[in-house]
Design a protein around this motif. Structure first.
Motif, PDB file in Angstrom:
ATOM      1  N   LYS A  67       0.977  -1.187   0.039  1.00 54.72           N
ATOM      2  CA  LYS A  67      -0.152  -0.011   0.049  1.00 54.72           C
ATOM      3  C   LYS A  67       1.007   1.137  -0.076  1.00 54.72           C
ATOM      4  CE  LYS A  67      -2.180   1.605   3.810  1.00 54.72           C
ATOM      5  NZ  LYS A  67      -2.989   1.846   4.698  1.00 54.72           N
ATOM      6  N   ARG A  68       0.669   2.019  -0.836  1.00 56.97           N
ATOM      7  CA  ARG A  68       1.519   3.415  -1.001  1.00 56.97           C
ATOM      8  C   ARG A  68       0.695   4.516  -0.829  1.00 56.97           C
ATOM      9  NH1 ARG A  68       6.852   4.851  -1.756  1.00 56.97           N
ATOM     10  NH2 ARG A  68       7.079   6.748  -2.895  1.00 56.97           N
ATOM     11  N   GLU A 109       5.056   7.875   5.710  1.00 57.42           N
ATOM     12  CA  GLU A 109       5.082   6.577   6.300  1.00 57.42           C
ATOM     13  C   GLU A 109       6.165   5.836   6.404  1.00 57.42           C
ATOM     14  OE1 GLU A 109       1.834   3.786   5.162  1.00 57.42           O
ATOM     15  OE2 GLU A 109       1.486   3.443   7.215  1.00 57.42           O
ATOM     16  N   ALA A 110       6.781   5.544   4.939  1.00 57.33           N
ATOM     17  CA  ALA A 110       7.819   4.821   4.671  1.00 57.33           C
ATOM     18  C   ALA A 110       9.018   5.036   5.623  1.00 57.33           C
ATOM     19  CB  ALA A 110       8.187   4.825   3.281  1.00 57.33           C
ATOM     20  N   LEU A 151       8.367   4.317   9.427  1.00 55.25           N
ATOM     21  CA  LEU A 151       8.323   2.894   9.739  1.00 55.25           C
ATOM     22  C   LEU A 151       9.996   2.375   9.617  1.00 55.25           C
ATOM     23  CD1 LEU A 151       5.425   1.611   7.961  1.00 55.25           C
ATOM     24  CD2 LEU A 151       5.554   1.793  10.280  1.00 55.25           C
ATOM     25  N   ARG A 152      10.924   2.944   8.724  1.00 56.01           N
ATOM     26  CA  ARG A 152      12.063   2.645   8.606  1.00 56.01           C
ATOM     27  C   ARG A 152      13.004   3.040   9.736  1.00 56.01           C
ATOM     28  NH1 ARG A 152      12.234   4.892   3.517  1.00 56.01           N
ATOM     29  NH2 ARG A 152      13.625   6.685   4.243  1.00 56.01           N
ATOM     30  N   SER A 153      12.483   4.240  10.533  1.00 56.27           N
ATOM     31  CA  SER A 153      13.292   4.694  11.519  1.00 56.27           C
ATOM     32  C   SER A 153      12.964   4.394  12.710  1.00 56.27           C
ATOM     33  CB  SER A 153      13.327   6.149  11.392  1.00 56.27           C
ATOM     34  OG  SER A 153      11.907   6.809  11.399  1.00 56.27           O
ATOM     35  N   TRP A 154      11.779   3.410  12.848  1.00 56.98           N
ATOM     36  CA  TRP A 154      11.330   3.077  13.891  1.00 56.98           C
ATOM     37  C   TRP A 154      12.028   1.552  14.435  1.00 56.98           C
ATOM     38  CZ3 TRP A 154       5.975   4.979  14.597  1.00 56.98           C
ATOM     39  CH2 TRP A 154       5.420   4.746  15.865  1.00 56.98           C
ATOM     40  N   ASP A 155      12.188   1.527  15.617  1.00 54.97           N
ATOM     41  CA  ASP A 155      12.606   0.304  16.179  1.00 54.97           C
ATOM     42  C   ASP A 155      11.863  -1.185  15.584  1.00 54.97           C
ATOM     43  OD1 ASP A 155      13.362  -2.165  18.154  1.00 54.97           O
ATOM     44  OD2 ASP A 155      14.966  -0.594  18.823  1.00 54.97           O
ATOM     45  N   PRO A 156      12.656  -2.077  15.119  1.00 55.37           N
ATOM     46  CA  PRO A 156      11.798  -3.330  14.381  1.00 55.37           C
ATOM     47  C   PRO A 156      11.026  -3.877  15.788  1.00 55.37           C
ATOM     48  CG  PRO A 156      14.148  -3.218  13.892  1.00 55.37           C
ATOM     49  CD  PRO A 156      13.962  -2.238  14.617  1.00 55.37           C
ATOM     50  N   PRO A 174       4.979  -0.217  14.660  1.00 53.84           N
ATOM     51  CA  PRO A 174       3.537  -0.671  14.129  1.00 53.84           C
ATOM     52  C   PRO A 174       3.743  -1.123  12.816  1.00 53.84           C
ATOM     53  CG  PRO A 174       3.935   1.522  13.998  1.00 53.84           C
ATOM     54  CD  PRO A 174       5.174   1.147  14.649  1.00 53.84           C
ATOM     55  N   ALA A 175       2.692  -1.719  12.382  1.00 49.67           N
ATOM     56  CA  ALA A 175       2.341  -2.335  11.011  1.00 49.67           C
ATOM     57  C   ALA A 175       2.412  -1.323  10.039  1.00 49.67           C
ATOM     58  CB  ALA A 175       1.330  -3.311  10.870  1.00 49.67           C
TER      59      ALA A 175
END
Length: 136
Positions: free
Chosen positions: A3-4, A55-56, A59-64, A68-69
């Motif tokens: 989803k983009r 959003e990308a 999510l990339r800069s968030w600790d795995p 969140p999804a």
């Protein structure tokens, strides 16, 4: 299929609060041309990512371990200004850091702010957002 989401229009001035234009400041990090060298720089770039709804990057800069999804942006909220109140650690020789900040926003014409103390850590050498405590 991925989803983009379409991001908000790119601002001229960087939302992070530094005296620079977006393309040369946080835009470089969002495009993947550079990585945050400090936890504070990552915090600033994440605020800017919320402002442009990238959003990308968020999510990339968030600790795995805590990521969140997906990010659920509030379409009526406009992030306007960031104040860094304090920071501990977060430099080239640190593996953990905190950044206390106040993020100013507007919803339906009403001004508001969010005060948070965020924790960051290094993951494979890169700074990532771990979690935060919202202060009253």
């Amino acid at each position: 299929m991925s989803k983009r989401r379409k991001v908000r229009p790119v601002p001229v001035e960087c939302p992070c609060g530094l005296p620079a234009n977006y393309a040369d400041c946080c835009g470089r990090l969002h495009r993947g041309e550079a990585a945050a060298t400090t936890a504070e720089q990552l915090m600033r770039s994440r605020f800017s990512a919320f402002a442009v709804e990238d959003e990308a990057y968020l999510l990339r800069s968030w600790d795995p371990a805590t990521r969140p999804a997906e990010i659920d942006f509030d379409r009526g909220m406009r992030w306007e200004r960031l104040e860094i109140l304090s920071a501990t650690g977060g430099g080239p020789f640190h593996s953990e850091a905190t950044v206390e900040f106040r993020a100013h926003y507007r919803v339906g014409g009403a001004a508001g702010d969010m005060h948070e103390n965020s924790r960051f850590r290094r993951d494979s050498g890169n700074w990532v957002y771990l979690d935060g405590i919202i202060e009253n």
